[in-house]
Design a protein around this motif. Sequence first.
Motif, mmCIF file in Angstrom:
data_model
loop_
_atom_site.group_PDB
_atom_site.id
_atom_site.type_symbol
_atom_site.label_atom_id
_atom_site.label_comp_id
_atom_site.label_asym_id
_atom_site.label_seq_id
_atom_site.Cartn_x
_atom_site.Cartn_y
_atom_site.Cartn_z
ATOM 1 N N ALA A 1 0.824 -1.207 0.000
ATOM 2 C CA ALA A 1 0.000 0.000 0.000
ATOM 3 C C ALA A 1 0.863 1.264 0.000
ATOM 4 N N LEU A 2 1.891 1.288 0.872
ATOM 5 C CA LEU A 2 2.775 2.448 0.922
ATOM 6 C C LEU A 2 3.596 2.575 -0.364
ATOM 7 N N ALA A 3 4.010 1.436 -0.894
ATOM 8 C CA ALA A 3 4.773 1.445 -2.139
ATOM 9 C C ALA A 3 3.931 2.009 -3.276
ATOM 10 N N ILE A 4 2.654 1.635 -3.332
ATOM 11 C CA ILE A 4 1.746 2.173 -4.346
ATOM 12 C C ILE A 4 1.668 3.692 -4.219
ATOM 13 N N LEU A 5 1.491 4.174 -2.986
ATOM 14 C CA LEU A 5 1.395 5.615 -2.743
ATOM 15 C C LEU A 5 2.659 6.338 -3.200
ATOM 16 N N PHE A 6 3.808 5.796 -2.836
ATOM 17 C CA PHE A 6 5.075 6.434 -3.215
ATOM 18 C C PHE A 6 5.270 6.411 -4.734
ATOM 19 N N GLN A 7 4.901 5.287 -5.358
ATOM 20 C CA GLN A 7 5.052 5.184 -6.807
ATOM 21 C C GLN A 7 4.136 6.156 -7.542
ATOM 22 N N ILE A 8 2.941 6.348 -7.017
ATOM 23 C CA ILE A 8 2.024 7.322 -7.625
ATOM 24 C C ILE A 8 2.630 8.728 -7.565
ATOM 25 N N LEU A 9 3.149 9.082 -6.408
ATOM 26 C CA LEU A 9 3.760 10.397 -6.248
ATOM 27 C C LEU A 9 4.933 10.585 -7.212
ATOM 28 N N LEU A 10 5.709 9.527 -7.392
ATOM 29 C CA LEU A 10 6.864 9.607 -8.287
ATOM 30 C C LEU A 10 6.417 9.832 -9.727
ATOM 31 N N ARG A 11 5.328 9.153 -10.128
ATOM 32 C CA ARG A 11 4.799 9.316 -11.485
ATOM 33 C C ARG A 11 4.184 10.697 -11.682
ATOM 34 N N VAL A 12 3.503 11.192 -10.668
ATOM 35 C CA VAL A 12 2.901 12.526 -10.744
ATOM 36 C C VAL A 12 3.983 13.587 -10.933
ATOM 37 N N LEU A 13 5.113 13.388 -10.250
ATOM 38 C CA LEU A 13 6.213 14.347 -10.335
ATOM 39 C C LEU A 13 7.042 14.169 -11.610
ATOM 40 N N ILE A 14 6.749 13.106 -12.361
ATOM 41 C CA ILE A 14 7.429 12.826 -13.645
ATOM 42 C C ILE A 14 8.946 12.792 -13.455
ATOM 43 N N ILE A 15 9.392 11.914 -12.594
ATOM 44 C CA ILE A 15 10.822 11.786 -12.314
ATOM 45 C C ILE A 15 11.385 10.546 -13.019
ATOM 46 N N GLU A 16 12.483 10.728 -13.697
ATOM 47 C CA GLU A 16 13.159 9.625 -14.366
ATOM 48 C C GLU A 16 14.611 9.577 -13.925
ATOM 49 N N GLY A 17 15.203 8.384 -14.005
ATOM 50 C CA GLY A 17 16.596 8.230 -13.615
ATOM 51 C C GLY A 17 17.307 7.234 -14.504
ATOM 52 N N ASN A 18 18.508 6.847 -14.111
ATOM 53 C CA ASN A 18 19.301 5.913 -14.910
ATOM 54 C C ASN A 18 18.769 4.492 -14.743
ATOM 55 N N LYS A 19 18.198 3.971 -15.793
ATOM 56 C CA LYS A 19 17.555 2.649 -15.727
ATOM 57 C C LYS A 19 18.585 1.540 -15.554
ATOM 58 N N GLN A 20 19.715 1.660 -16.228
ATOM 59 C CA GLN A 20 20.731 0.605 -16.169
ATOM 60 C C GLN A 20 21.277 0.433 -14.752
ATOM 61 N N PHE A 21 21.631 1.543 -14.125
ATOM 62 C CA PHE A 21 22.150 1.461 -12.755
ATOM 63 C C PHE A 21 21.070 0.953 -11.804
ATOM 64 N N SER A 22 19.842 1.412 -11.993
ATOM 65 C CA SER A 22 18.741 1.029 -11.105
ATOM 66 C C SER A 22 18.531 -0.477 -11.102
ATOM 67 N N ILE A 23 18.505 -1.092 -12.275
ATOM 68 C CA ILE A 23 18.220 -2.526 -12.345
ATOM 69 C C ILE A 23 19.366 -3.329 -11.742
ATOM 70 N N HIS A 24 20.592 -2.877 -11.898
ATOM 71 C CA HIS A 24 21.721 -3.609 -11.313
ATOM 72 C C HIS A 24 21.746 -3.468 -9.794
ATOM 73 N N LEU A 25 21.420 -2.290 -9.283
ATOM 74 C CA LEU A 25 21.390 -2.108 -7.834
ATOM 75 C C LEU A 25 20.299 -2.975 -7.212
ATOM 76 N N TYR A 26 19.149 -3.030 -7.864
ATOM 77 C CA TYR A 26 18.056 -3.870 -7.360
ATOM 78 C C TYR A 26 18.434 -5.345 -7.413
ATOM 79 N N LEU A 27 18.960 -5.789 -8.552
ATOM 80 C CA LEU A 27 19.305 -7.205 -8.712
ATOM 81 C C LEU A 27 20.417 -7.636 -7.766
ATOM 82 N N ALA A 28 21.378 -6.748 -7.508
ATOM 83 C CA ALA A 28 22.466 -7.086 -6.582
ATOM 84 C C ALA A 28 21.909 -7.381 -5.190
ATOM 85 N N GLN A 29 20.945 -6.578 -4.762
ATOM 86 C CA GLN A 29 20.341 -6.811 -3.453
ATOM 87 C C GLN A 29 19.452 -8.055 -3.458
#
Length: 211
Positions: free
Chosen positions: A174-202
């Motif tokens: 539920a909290l993740a949904i709320l945070f993700q909505i806010l992120l989409r509303v703010l139209i924020i983008e970042g480095n996709k390549q680094f993001s996926i590797h940081l997530y997968l490493a964890q």
Amino acid sequence: MLEALSKHKVLIAIGIVWLFHISAIIGIASGNLEWFIQKTPLNLIISLTLFLFIYPINTPIKSFAFVLFFCGGMFAEWLGVHYGILFGEYAYGNNLGPKLDGVPYLIGTYWALLTFITASMLDYTKLKSIPKIILAAGLMVLLDYFMEHNAPVFDFWTFEGGMAPLENYTTWFALAILFQILLRVLIIEGNKQFSIHLYLAQLVFFGFFLF
């Protein structure tokens, strides 16, 4: 030239992330659990530092969102620790660094970081905003599931009864949904390549010790 240099920096950052996570896996699996787990704050700080520069968090709106998610995560965890609501009855251990009234600062940081990188991962797809929000929140809960099964052993946190209740995961979602909505509303983008590797490493790190 600048684009090539930027890509080089991203690859170096990805290499550092994997180096630290794989080293920790090997070290813990070799019987050095206590030594490596005590270095968890250092590992998270290094990952955070790389994230801030590579993602990057370089505009007022991105900084605002990061602080908002940090504070929101800290407040939710504070309610959980002190009142047993939202996530269930639990308490933090000693291996996540300094705390604010029982809640490690790194936990608030982790809420923010995880929100950003999972959203960025879904930007690899051509899905509409709503499916992206749902799937990104699902990725956050998936990593939490892996972490929950290792947390008591690593002295991160411990739930009353030993296992996280269902409400922990539903609240996370539920909290993740709320945070993700806010992120989409703010139209924020970042480095996709680094993001996926940081997530997968964890995911690989906590998944390795899941069984």
